[in-house]
Design an enzyme around this catalytic site. Sequence first.
Site, PDB file in Angstrom:
ATOM      1  N   THR A 110     -34.479  19.778  76.768  1.00 34.68           N
ATOM      2  CA  THR A 110     -35.906  19.540  76.873  1.00 34.68           C
ATOM      3  C   THR A 110     -36.300  19.652  78.326  1.00 34.68           C
ATOM      4  OG1 THR A 110     -37.670  18.044  76.303  1.00 34.68           O
ATOM      5  CG2 THR A 110     -35.601  17.047  77.027  1.00 34.68           C
TER       6      THR A 110
ATOM      7  N   GLU B 259     -48.786  16.646  75.072  1.00 35.73           N
ATOM      8  CA  GLU B 259     -50.095  16.617  75.740  1.00 35.73           C
ATOM      9  C   GLU B 259     -51.235  16.544  74.729  1.00 35.73           C
ATOM     10  OE1 GLU B 259     -48.923  19.016  79.823  1.00 35.73           O
ATOM     11  OE2 GLU B 259     -49.651  20.138  78.087  1.00 35.73           O
TER      12      GLU B 259
END
Length: 410
Positions: free
Chosen positions: A197, A283
Site C-alpha cells: 500500500t 479520500e
Amino acid sequence: MLKTKDTSELLKIKNGTVVSPKGFLAAGVHAGLRYSKNDLGIILSEVPANSAAVYTQSHFQAAPLKVTQESINQAGMLQAIIVNSAVANACTGEKGLQDAYEMRAHCARKFQLAEHHVAVASTGVIGEYLEMEKIRDGIDQLKPSSQNNQAENFGQAILTTDTVMKTSCYELNIDEKKVIIGGAAKGSGMIHPNMGTMLSFITTDAKIDSDSLHTVLKDITNTTFNQITVDGETSTNDMVIVMANGLAENQTLNENHPQWSQFKLGLQKVAEELAKQIAKDGEGATKLIEVKVTGAKTVNEANIVAKKIVGSNLVKTAVYGADANWGRIVGVIGHSDVSLQPELVEIYLEDTCLFKENSPQAYSEETATAALKKEQVNILVHLKNGDASGKAWGCDLTYDYVKINASYRT
C-alpha cells in the site's frame, strides 16, 4: 488486551503501536516541509533487525525505494527507517536519488548506524525536490523513545491527505516467550496497490530468519494490502517494510517451526487491519466496503473478483447513494477474467439475497438500503465453481474525492 475470535493464543493490544515490540523506538517532528503538522519521523531498533520489504511495481519507482532496496539487499537487515511526508521525491532524477542517499547518510550519522542499516521512505507531491536543509535539521531534532506519544508523533508525521492514523498491534506466545507485532501505515488516495500500500511499517521482536520473513511478507501482502483499492491508482512510492529484531528471544522462526502458523496469523491480522483502515480512510470516503467471494476455482480468481467489485466506480457510487443496484455487481463479475457459470452465481448484501439462478430475487428495499447506510457495507458473492475464497476492501466514491484531488497541490 482483548482476545480475538481467531484463536485464544492471539491477543489484540488495544493501544499498541510500532514501539510495543521490545527494543523499538520512534519519533516525529515538524521539520517545516508542511505548514504546521509533523512531517518527518523515524522508527529505530536498538539492534539491527532482520528485514524484508515489498515495493510498488510502478515503472516510476521513487528514489527512496531504490535506496531502501539497496540497504535491504546488502545484508537483509535494517536498524532505522527515516520517513518524510509532503514531498514524494519521485520523478526527481539524479538529484532526487542523491537527496535520498543524503537522507540515509545523515540519519546514519545522527544515530551512529551503518548506512546500509537505514531505509528511506517519502510520501507527498510527485515531481518536487526535497528541502534538504530542513530534512537534515529535522533529523537532528529527532529524539526516539519507546513511549506511545512518540509513536503517535511518528504516525502523524507520515500522513498526507489521511484523516486518521492507522495502527494495529497483536501479542502471541512463541516458545513460551511473549512476541509482539505492531504496525503503522498511511494511505488515503492513490490506493490500488500492485504489491503493498502507500506506506506501511511493521515491527516485531520475534526472531525470524530473513528468507522466511521475506516469504511470509510477500504471501500476506497478496491477501491484505494487495486487496484494497480506493481509486484504482498505484503510487510511485508504495512500500511495506517489516523489521524483526529478535529481542523476544524465541527460537528462530521459519516454515519448520511448530508455531510458524501462529506467527503468520499474527502478522496477517496486523497487515489486514492496517489495510482495512487505509480503505476506510479513502479520500472523501464515508463507508468501508468489504467484499467476500466464495466458491471460486482458485484463491487468485476469488481475489480478482472481490477486488474488481470494490474497485468499480459504479459499485462505489451506488454504495455512496445507498442504492441496492445489484446489476452493477453483476456487470463487474461478468467482465472479470475468471471461470464461472452465470446461473450458479449468487449475490448477497449482508443476509439479503439480491440475485440467484441468473434472476432477480424478491427482497426488502428498506432492508437493503439500511445495510448500505452502515459504516461498513458487506457484499457476499457465491460463484459455486470451486472451494476457494477471497476478500477485498474499498470505500464509496463521493463528491469530496473530486474536491480533494482537484486541488491536491494547493
